[in-house]
Write a protein that holds these residues in place. Sequence first.
Motif, PDB file in Angstrom:
ATOM      1  N   TYR A  48      64.394  17.993  40.322  1.00 47.79           N
ATOM      2  CA  TYR A  48      63.926  19.068  39.462  1.00 47.79           C
ATOM      3  C   TYR A  48      62.554  18.794  38.864  1.00 47.79           C
ATOM      4  CZ  TYR A  48      68.467  21.321  39.791  1.00 47.79           C
ATOM      5  OH  TYR A  48      69.576  21.951  40.257  1.00 47.79           O
ATOM      6  N   ALA A  49      61.866  17.762  39.360  1.00 46.98           N
ATOM      7  CA  ALA A  49      60.538  17.465  38.845  1.00 46.98           C
ATOM      8  C   ALA A  49      59.559  18.563  39.253  1.00 46.98           C
ATOM      9  CB  ALA A  49      60.070  16.119  39.373  1.00 46.98           C
ATOM     10  N   GLN A  50      58.572  18.817  38.388  1.00 49.75           N
ATOM     11  CA  GLN A  50      57.538  19.809  38.679  1.00 49.75           C
ATOM     12  C   GLN A  50      56.340  19.089  39.280  1.00 49.75           C
ATOM     13  OE1 GLN A  50      56.895  21.548  34.827  1.00 49.75           O
ATOM     14  NE2 GLN A  50      58.540  23.043  35.067  1.00 49.75           N
ATOM     15  N   THR A  51      55.882  19.558  40.430  1.00 53.08           N
ATOM     16  CA  THR A  51      54.709  18.973  41.070  1.00 53.08           C
ATOM     17  C   THR A  51      53.729  20.081  41.417  1.00 53.08           C
ATOM     18  OG1 THR A  51      55.692  19.121  43.282  1.00 53.08           O
ATOM     19  CG2 THR A  51      56.057  17.076  42.035  1.00 53.08           C
ATOM     20  N   LEU A  52      52.461  19.698  41.494  1.00 52.96           N
ATOM     21  CA  LEU A  52      51.401  20.675  41.739  1.00 52.96           C
ATOM     22  C   LEU A  52      50.330  20.017  42.589  1.00 52.96           C
ATOM     23  CD1 LEU A  52      50.386  23.560  40.938  1.00 52.96           C
ATOM     24  CD2 LEU A  52      49.184  22.466  39.049  1.00 52.96           C
ATOM     25  N   THR A  53      49.862  20.720  43.602  1.00 55.11           N
ATOM     26  CA  THR A  53      48.752  20.227  44.415  1.00 55.11           C
ATOM     27  C   THR A  53      47.589  21.208  44.320  1.00 55.11           C
ATOM     28  OG1 THR A  53      49.476  21.362  46.444  1.00 55.11           O
ATOM     29  CG2 THR A  53      50.359  19.149  46.023  1.00 55.11           C
ATOM     30  N   ILE A  54      46.383  20.725  44.634  1.00 50.85           N
ATOM     31  CA  ILE A  54      45.197  21.587  44.598  1.00 50.85           C
ATOM     32  C   ILE A  54      44.181  21.070  45.604  1.00 50.85           C
ATOM     33  CG2 ILE A  54      44.164  20.242  42.706  1.00 50.85           C
ATOM     34  CD1 ILE A  54      42.843  22.828  41.744  1.00 50.85           C
ATOM     35  N   GLU A  55      43.487  22.000  46.270  1.00 48.30           N
ATOM     36  CA  GLU A  55      42.448  21.640  47.227  1.00 48.30           C
ATOM     37  C   GLU A  55      41.496  22.815  47.404  1.00 48.30           C
ATOM     38  OE1 GLU A  55      44.300  20.794  50.934  1.00 48.30           O
ATOM     39  OE2 GLU A  55      44.967  22.859  51.282  1.00 48.30           O
ATOM     40  N   THR A  56      40.319  22.534  47.962  1.00 51.49           N
ATOM     41  CA  THR A  56      39.367  23.579  48.320  1.00 51.49           C
ATOM     42  C   THR A  56      39.280  23.643  49.841  1.00 51.49           C
ATOM     43  OG1 THR A  56      37.544  21.986  48.118  1.00 51.49           O
ATOM     44  CG2 THR A  56      38.023  23.367  46.203  1.00 51.49           C
ATOM     45  N   THR A  58      46.436  23.913  36.173  1.00 49.74           N
ATOM     46  CA  THR A  58      47.403  23.560  35.137  1.00 49.74           C
ATOM     47  C   THR A  58      48.590  24.511  35.203  1.00 49.74           C
ATOM     48  OG1 THR A  58      45.631  22.762  33.687  1.00 49.74           O
ATOM     49  CG2 THR A  58      47.761  23.210  32.656  1.00 49.74           C
ATOM     50  N   TYR A  59      49.798  23.923  35.136  1.00 49.30           N
ATOM     51  CA  TYR A  59      51.022  24.728  35.101  1.00 49.30           C
ATOM     52  C   TYR A  59      51.859  24.316  33.896  1.00 49.30           C
ATOM     53  CZ  TYR A  59      55.577  26.688  36.256  1.00 49.30           C
ATOM     54  OH  TYR A  59      56.759  27.377  36.202  1.00 49.30           O
ATOM     55  N   ALA A  60      52.327  25.313  33.151  1.00 53.33           N
ATOM     56  CA  ALA A  60      53.191  25.101  31.989  1.00 53.33           C
ATOM     57  C   ALA A  60      52.529  24.225  30.932  1.00 53.33           C
ATOM     58  CB  ALA A  60      54.524  24.490  32.412  1.00 53.33           C
ATOM     59  N   GLY A  61      51.222  24.124  30.963  1.00 49.33           N
ATOM     60  CA  GLY A  61      50.487  23.389  29.951  1.00 49.33           C
ATOM     61  C   GLY A  61      50.550  21.890  30.073  1.00 49.33           C
ATOM     62  N   THR A  62      51.337  21.363  30.998  1.00 52.92           N
ATOM     63  CA  THR A  62      51.510  19.911  31.088  1.00 52.92           C
ATOM     64  C   THR A  62      51.242  19.353  32.476  1.00 52.92           C
ATOM     65  OG1 THR A  62      53.882  20.210  31.515  1.00 52.92           O
ATOM     66  CG2 THR A  62      53.205  19.886  29.217  1.00 52.92           C
ATOM     67  N   VAL A  63      51.473  20.138  33.514  1.00 54.13           N
ATOM     68  CA  VAL A  63      51.288  19.650  34.879  1.00 54.13           C
ATOM     69  C   VAL A  63      49.851  19.944  35.299  1.00 54.13           C
ATOM     70  CG1 VAL A  63      52.119  19.746  37.247  1.00 54.13           C
ATOM     71  CG2 VAL A  63      53.707  20.142  35.353  1.00 54.13           C
ATOM     72  N   GLN A 118      50.035  24.086  46.078  1.00 47.38           N
ATOM     73  CA  GLN A 118      51.475  24.316  46.128  1.00 47.38           C
ATOM     74  C   GLN A 118      52.111  23.850  44.825  1.00 47.38           C
ATOM     75  OE1 GLN A 118      53.107  25.706  48.878  1.00 47.38           O
ATOM     76  NE2 GLN A 118      54.957  25.799  47.602  1.00 47.38           N
ATOM     77  N   LEU A 119      52.951  24.706  44.272  1.00 48.12           N
ATOM     78  CA  LEU A 119      53.709  24.386  43.060  1.00 48.12           C
ATOM     79  C   LEU A 119      55.173  24.205  43.422  1.00 48.12           C
ATOM     80  CD1 LEU A 119      54.190  24.201  39.961  1.00 48.12           C
ATOM     81  CD2 LEU A 119      54.363  26.711  39.968  1.00 48.12           C
ATOM     82  N   THR A 120      55.758  23.093  42.961  1.00 53.16           N
ATOM     83  CA  THR A 120      57.186  22.862  43.135  1.00 53.16           C
ATOM     84  C   THR A 120      57.817  22.758  41.752  1.00 53.16           C
ATOM     85  OG1 THR A 120      56.812  21.646  45.188  1.00 53.16           O
ATOM     86  CG2 THR A 120      58.943  21.342  44.102  1.00 53.16           C
ATOM     87  N   ALA A 121      58.739  23.656  41.474  1.00 50.85           N
ATOM     88  CA  ALA A 121      59.403  23.681  40.175  1.00 50.85           C
ATOM     89  C   ALA A 121      60.764  24.337  40.339  1.00 50.85           C
ATOM     90  CB  ALA A 121      58.567  24.452  39.154  1.00 50.85           C
ATOM     91  N   PRO A 122      61.742  23.956  39.501  1.00 48.24           N
ATOM     92  CA  PRO A 122      63.071  24.570  39.604  1.00 48.24           C
ATOM     93  C   PRO A 122      63.035  26.074  39.408  1.00 48.24           C
ATOM     94  CG  PRO A 122      62.874  23.273  37.600  1.00 48.24           C
ATOM     95  CD  PRO A 122      61.695  22.926  38.438  1.00 48.24           C
ATOM     96  N   THR A 123      62.202  26.512  38.489  1.00 48.74           N
ATOM     97  CA  THR A 123      62.014  27.945  38.249  1.00 48.74           C
ATOM     98  C   THR A 123      60.536  28.200  38.001  1.00 48.74           C
ATOM     99  OG1 THR A 123      64.205  28.137  37.233  1.00 48.74           O
ATOM    100  CG2 THR A 123      62.644  29.935  36.850  1.00 48.74           C
ATOM    101  N   ILE A 124      59.929  29.048  38.807  1.00 50.19           N
ATOM    102  CA  ILE A 124      58.511  29.376  38.626  1.00 50.19           C
ATOM    103  C   ILE A 124      58.425  30.603  37.738  1.00 50.19           C
ATOM    104  CG2 ILE A 124      56.366  30.008  39.785  1.00 50.19           C
ATOM    105  CD1 ILE A 124      57.412  28.598  42.276  1.00 50.19           C
TER     106      ILE A 124
END
Length: 275
Positions: A26-34, A107-112, A50-56
């Motif tokens: 259930y960990a939240q992960t986030l990737t970013i690229e150009t 940034t996702y959810a202010g923390t990721v 790509q965002l991985t989260a239990p609930t987006i």
Amino acid sequence: MDYKAYALVAILMASVASVGVVGAAYAQTLTIETDKDSYASGDEITISGQLTAPTINQPILIRVFDPDGNFVRSEILDAAADGSYSYTFTSGGPLMAKSGTYRVQATYAGTVNQETTFEFQATEETWRTFNIRVGGQTFPVQYRITGGSVQNMVPDEATATLTVTISSTSDGNLQIRLPRNVIDSRDGADGRSGSDLDFAVFIDDENVTPEQTEATVDRRTLSIDFANGTETIEIVGTWAVPEFGAIAAIVLAVAIVGIIVATARYGKFNFAPRL
């Protein structure tokens, strides 16, 4: 041997392990690229990830910073159902006038938070000229634009407005040098004298605040950001050259008088073709 104690320890260890597995799942992960490593002025830059989260259930905030750490632009995106996201904008304009390494932060959810960088080479764009024809005279107006093209410019004396029609292909910026003999904004009674006042600018009828980058005796220069899909930019001052100049007005008045006289003498005109 106390088998119960061993069994209890084993259960506790298994519980800790299962908690770790569930937490990882259930960990939240986030990737970013150009899409590329380097760009030049006028290039389109695509940021994706790509965002991985239990609930987006929250948007992703994208922020871009120049080589000095100054804020350049931001965008709030909703990730797709599979967690993917993408944002494209046209590089250049007054906020991207420096060459060097630019930093992009998601940034996702202010923390990721995740970051990436790209190289940017700023190039000076050539000023183009649009010739406004008024009453047999030509008034050249210089401009440069990113994210679209200028289709037309029309002054309106009654509303002291210069309407710029554009065809936009992405978010962009219009820099326009406004000759004071075409349009001006001043606090004098005639609208052409006195101290400078701010121009009012409307993008598709929505009021925006432009940046004035130059003010000389002969002209004032505005920098106006616009969104993809923009069609008209209206610049409102206190005075604008009439769409029909003095010569055209005289010619029109003479023509109208001629029609009135001819009508009074010969009756109504008959525009039906002769047989």
